[in-house]
Design a protein around this motif. Structure first.
Motif, PDB file in Angstrom:
ATOM      1  N   SER A 119       0.837  -1.078  -0.100  1.00 39.41           N
ATOM      2  CA  SER A 119      -0.107  -0.070  -0.123  1.00 39.41           C
ATOM      3  C   SER A 119       0.859   1.261   0.036  1.00 39.41           C
ATOM      4  CB  SER A 119      -0.952   0.012   1.189  1.00 39.41           C
ATOM      5  OG  SER A 119      -0.148  -0.359   2.311  1.00 39.41           O
ATOM      6  N   ASP A 120       2.016   1.140   0.557  1.00 36.09           N
ATOM      7  CA  ASP A 120       2.991   2.365   0.455  1.00 36.09           C
ATOM      8  C   ASP A 120       3.527   2.867  -0.797  1.00 36.09           C
ATOM      9  OD1 ASP A 120       2.743   2.036   3.134  1.00 36.09           O
ATOM     10  OD2 ASP A 120       5.052   1.747   3.953  1.00 36.09           O
ATOM     11  N   PHE A 121       3.430   1.808  -1.536  1.00 37.40           N
ATOM     12  CA  PHE A 121       4.015   2.191  -3.018  1.00 37.40           C
ATOM     13  C   PHE A 121       2.739   3.056  -3.885  1.00 37.40           C
ATOM     14  CE2 PHE A 121       6.814  -0.982  -2.138  1.00 37.40           C
ATOM     15  CZ  PHE A 121       8.195  -0.700  -2.720  1.00 37.40           C
ATOM     16  N   HIS A 177      19.377  -3.828  -5.950  1.00 32.49           N
ATOM     17  CA  HIS A 177      20.526  -2.956  -6.768  1.00 32.49           C
ATOM     18  C   HIS A 177      20.885  -3.886  -7.998  1.00 32.49           C
ATOM     19  CE1 HIS A 177      21.790   0.232  -4.149  1.00 32.49           C
ATOM     20  NE2 HIS A 177      22.096  -0.413  -3.187  1.00 32.49           N
ATOM     21  N   PHE A 178      20.813  -5.215  -7.749  1.00 40.51           N
ATOM     22  CA  PHE A 178      21.273  -5.911  -9.018  1.00 40.51           C
ATOM     23  C   PHE A 178      19.921  -6.104  -9.945  1.00 40.51           C
ATOM     24  CE2 PHE A 178      24.162  -6.935  -5.572  1.00 40.51           C
ATOM     25  CZ  PHE A 178      25.485  -6.472  -6.359  1.00 40.51           C
ATOM     26  N   LEU A 179      18.937  -6.305  -9.235  1.00 44.51           N
ATOM     27  CA  LEU A 179      17.685  -6.033 -10.095  1.00 44.51           C
ATOM     28  C   LEU A 179      17.702  -4.812 -10.939  1.00 44.51           C
ATOM     29  CD1 LEU A 179      14.874  -7.498  -7.776  1.00 44.51           C
ATOM     30  CD2 LEU A 179      16.441  -8.893  -9.432  1.00 44.51           C
ATOM     31  N   ASP A 180      17.866  -3.882 -10.439  1.00 45.02           N
ATOM     32  CA  ASP A 180      17.868  -2.422 -11.005  1.00 45.02           C
ATOM     33  C   ASP A 180      19.003  -2.493 -12.304  1.00 45.02           C
ATOM     34  OD1 ASP A 180      16.909   0.589 -11.385  1.00 45.02           O
ATOM     35  OD2 ASP A 180      19.157   0.505 -11.287  1.00 45.02           O
ATOM     36  N   LEU A 181      20.070  -2.966 -11.780  1.00 46.32           N
ATOM     37  CA  LEU A 181      21.249  -3.205 -12.887  1.00 46.32           C
ATOM     38  C   LEU A 181      20.899  -3.842 -13.846  1.00 46.32           C
ATOM     39  CD1 LEU A 181      24.118  -2.558 -13.429  1.00 46.32           C
ATOM     40  CD2 LEU A 181      24.938  -4.660 -12.450  1.00 46.32           C
ATOM     41  N   LYS A 188      14.158  -3.139 -19.633  1.00 44.48           N
ATOM     42  CA  LYS A 188      12.881  -3.927 -19.417  1.00 44.48           C
ATOM     43  C   LYS A 188      12.727  -3.815 -17.700  1.00 44.48           C
ATOM     44  CE  LYS A 188      11.898  -4.925 -23.738  1.00 44.48           C
ATOM     45  NZ  LYS A 188      10.649  -4.743 -24.300  1.00 44.48           N
ATOM     46  N   VAL A 189      11.459  -4.072 -17.620  1.00 47.49           N
ATOM     47  CA  VAL A 189      11.250  -4.149 -15.929  1.00 47.49           C
ATOM     48  C   VAL A 189      10.241  -5.142 -15.880  1.00 47.49           C
ATOM     49  CG1 VAL A 189      11.793  -1.950 -15.252  1.00 47.49           C
ATOM     50  CG2 VAL A 189       9.526  -2.411 -16.216  1.00 47.49           C
ATOM     51  N   ASP A 190      10.158  -6.133 -16.636  1.00 45.17           N
ATOM     52  CA  ASP A 190       9.099  -7.583 -16.523  1.00 45.17           C
ATOM     53  C   ASP A 190       9.668  -8.564 -15.714  1.00 45.17           C
ATOM     54  OD1 ASP A 190      10.916  -7.556 -18.734  1.00 45.17           O
ATOM     55  OD2 ASP A 190       9.866  -8.803 -19.843  1.00 45.17           O
ATOM     56  N   PHE A 191       9.789  -8.473 -14.464  1.00 49.90           N
ATOM     57  CA  PHE A 191      10.509  -9.338 -13.862  1.00 49.90           C
ATOM     58  C   PHE A 191       9.380 -10.438 -13.184  1.00 49.90           C
ATOM     59  CE2 PHE A 191      13.469  -6.256 -13.153  1.00 49.90           C
ATOM     60  CZ  PHE A 191      14.664  -6.595 -13.212  1.00 49.90           C
ATOM     61  N   GLU A 192      10.073 -11.770 -13.198  1.00 54.27           N
ATOM     62  CA  GLU A 192       9.415 -12.833 -12.845  1.00 54.27           C
ATOM     63  C   GLU A 192      10.526 -13.582 -11.857  1.00 54.27           C
ATOM     64  OE1 GLU A 192       7.918 -15.563 -15.585  1.00 54.27           O
ATOM     65  OE2 GLU A 192       6.574 -13.971 -16.573  1.00 54.27           O
ATOM     66  N   LEU A 193      10.101 -13.854 -10.501  1.00 55.35           N
ATOM     67  CA  LEU A 193      11.101 -14.324  -9.614  1.00 55.35           C
ATOM     68  C   LEU A 193      10.581 -15.694  -9.038  1.00 55.35           C
ATOM     69  CD1 LEU A 193      11.036 -10.862  -9.193  1.00 55.35           C
ATOM     70  CD2 LEU A 193      12.749 -11.524  -7.738  1.00 55.35           C
ATOM     71  N   TYR A 298      11.019   7.130 -10.082  1.00 58.40           N
ATOM     72  CA  TYR A 298      10.026   6.333  -9.449  1.00 58.40           C
ATOM     73  C   TYR A 298       9.402   5.316  -9.854  1.00 58.40           C
ATOM     74  CZ  TYR A 298       6.661   5.116  -5.726  1.00 58.40           C
ATOM     75  OH  TYR A 298       5.734   4.520  -4.954  1.00 58.40           O
ATOM     76  N   GLU A 299       8.691   5.416 -10.998  1.00 61.46           N
ATOM     77  CA  GLU A 299       7.575   4.456 -11.438  1.00 61.46           C
ATOM     78  C   GLU A 299       8.272   3.415 -11.986  1.00 61.46           C
ATOM     79  OE1 GLU A 299       4.363   2.447 -13.152  1.00 61.46           O
ATOM     80  OE2 GLU A 299       4.893   3.771 -11.757  1.00 61.46           O
ATOM     81  N   GLU A 300       9.597   3.465 -12.663  1.00 58.78           N
ATOM     82  CA  GLU A 300      10.542   2.341 -13.171  1.00 58.78           C
ATOM     83  C   GLU A 300      10.884   1.496 -11.895  1.00 58.78           C
ATOM     84  OE1 GLU A 300      14.460   1.427 -15.646  1.00 58.78           O
ATOM     85  OE2 GLU A 300      13.972   3.536 -15.328  1.00 58.78           O
ATOM     86  N   SER A 301      11.421   2.294 -10.910  1.00 60.15           N
ATOM     87  CA  SER A 301      11.895   1.556  -9.578  1.00 60.15           C
ATOM     88  C   SER A 301      10.699   0.984  -8.999  1.00 60.15           C
ATOM     89  CB  SER A 301      12.556   2.477  -8.655  1.00 60.15           C
ATOM     90  OG  SER A 301      13.371   1.729  -7.833  1.00 60.15           O
ATOM     91  N   ARG A 302       9.557   1.420  -8.796  1.00 61.55           N
ATOM     92  CA  ARG A 302       8.379   0.886  -8.356  1.00 61.55           C
ATOM     93  C   ARG A 302       8.283  -0.546  -9.013  1.00 61.55           C
ATOM     94  NH1 ARG A 302       3.307  -0.232  -9.357  1.00 61.55           N
ATOM     95  NH2 ARG A 302       3.349   0.866 -11.305  1.00 61.55           N
ATOM     96  N   MET A 303       8.252  -0.640 -10.383  1.00 61.05           N
ATOM     97  CA  MET A 303       8.037  -1.995 -10.958  1.00 61.05           C
ATOM     98  C   MET A 303       9.156  -3.041 -10.873  1.00 61.05           C
ATOM     99  SD  MET A 303       6.559  -0.140 -14.565  1.00 61.05           S
ATOM    100  CE  MET A 303       6.101  -1.921 -15.256  1.00 61.05           C
TER     101      MET A 303
END
Length: 328
Positions: A119-121, A177-181, A188-193, A298-303
């Motif tokens: 909810s904070d995001f 940090h490494f996900l952002d890298l 791209k920011v379409d992460f699946e973990l 912010y939006e990219e980092s939120r994703m």
């Protein structure tokens, strides 16, 4: 400090909320800004502010900035050109809300991990949008020269795999940090973990009230796979490996050495990781002069943050991280 004017001449009002370890490094960087400014330090802890002011004095600069101390945001001027919120993640949203309710903020940098609750995001995004704030998140590896050069190195042979392997390097607080890298390399920011290979439960973190994780996180982004491994009770340096189809690179950040290998050559070289204080100088100068910088917005980092925290929530047994994930 009541009665501080909004502007003195053309001097910028710059605010750092949180004068702890990271906050004090930001302050060192701000003390080296090219244009004289009024720098406001906000922290309820007198000891933290004392230590921060000691660190400011360690910086050699020919600029004379006015540096003012505050116990809360309520005594700040009502017009702020740049604010850096360097609190821990659990109180970052309250700090942002308090700042926005008191002052008009033009530019904002938030420390990571951004928040601990889903909810904070959303609430933070509304505050940023409703107050027309231009906001970035301090995931600075994409600004490091070594990684900017590697992005160019892999431009003709895109990264297909990234591995980060080491001892207890702080998987919970530093994985972002490494996900952002990887997002920087793949655009791209379409992460699946996949967190099924994490060790059971959580580990006590370096700071009180915060916890850490060990084991391995696997995943994909932009067609590239990745693994982030932190080995319990190991002090081994973390090593980053990047692979394309015909070339690869190995980076030892702690040792300051990089190896690059392709079909025709192999080479090794040394590099220095920039200190946060120096990064802050460059980033703040860029923001104040051009209204932009190379940090993720912010939006990219939120994703990038959201799937990561959702994955940790799954590991802890909850579908959504409605309760706090205790990392910072």
């Amino acid at each position: 400090m009541a009665g501080v004017s909004d502007l003195v001449g053309n001097m910028n009002n710059i605010v750092v909320v949180g004068a702890g370890q990271l906050g004090s490094r930001h302050l060192q960087g701000l003390a080296k800004l090219s244009n004289e400014s009024i720098i406001h330090v906000v922290d309820p802890s007198e000891n933290s502010k004392i230590e921060a002011f000691k660190r400011i004095k360690e910086v050699s600069t020919d600029k004379v900035h006015e540096i003012l101390s505050h116990d809360s945001v309520e005594t700040l001027p009502d017009s702020i050109q740049l604010a850096i919120i360097a609190t821990t993640a659990d109180i970052r949203l309250p700090a942002l809300k308090a700042l926005c309710s008191h002052a008009s903020v033009q530019y904002l940098i938030l420390e990571k991990v951004l928040f601990q609750k889903a909810s904070d995001f959303q609430e933070a995004q509304k505050l940023i949008e409703n107050n027309a704030i231009k906001c970035w998140v301090n995931c600075p590896r994409r600004t490091y020269p070594v990684y900017c050069e590697l992005r160019e190195y892999f431009s003709t042979d895109p990264v297909t795999n990234m591995d980060v392997v080491g001892g207890e390097w702080g998987l919970g607080c530093n994985a972002i940090h490494f996900l952002d890298l990887l997002a920087f390399f793949k655009r791209k920011v379409d992460f699946e973990l996949d967190v099924s290979h994490l060790d059971t439960g959580m580990r006590t973190g370096k700071r009180e009230k915060f916890f850490e994780f060990t084991g391995c996180i696997l995943g994909e982004c932009g067609g590239a796979s990745f693994s982030l491994r932190s080995t319990f009770k190991s002090q081994a340096n973390h090593i980053i490996s990047l692979y394309g189809e015909t070339r690869f690179a190995v980076i030892d950040e702690v040792g300051g050495r990089i190896w690059k290998v392709d079909e025709n050559s192999s080479q090794s070289s040394t590099f220095d990781l920039p200190f946060q204080s120096n990064l802050t100088t460059t980033i703040a100068d860029s923001i104040l002069s051009d209204g932009t910088c190379n940090l993720p917005g912010y939006e990219e980092s939120r994703m990038v943050h959201t799937p990561f925290l959702q994955a940790l929530s799954t590991h802890l047994g909850s579908e959504l991280f409605t309760d706090s994930i205790p990392i910072t």
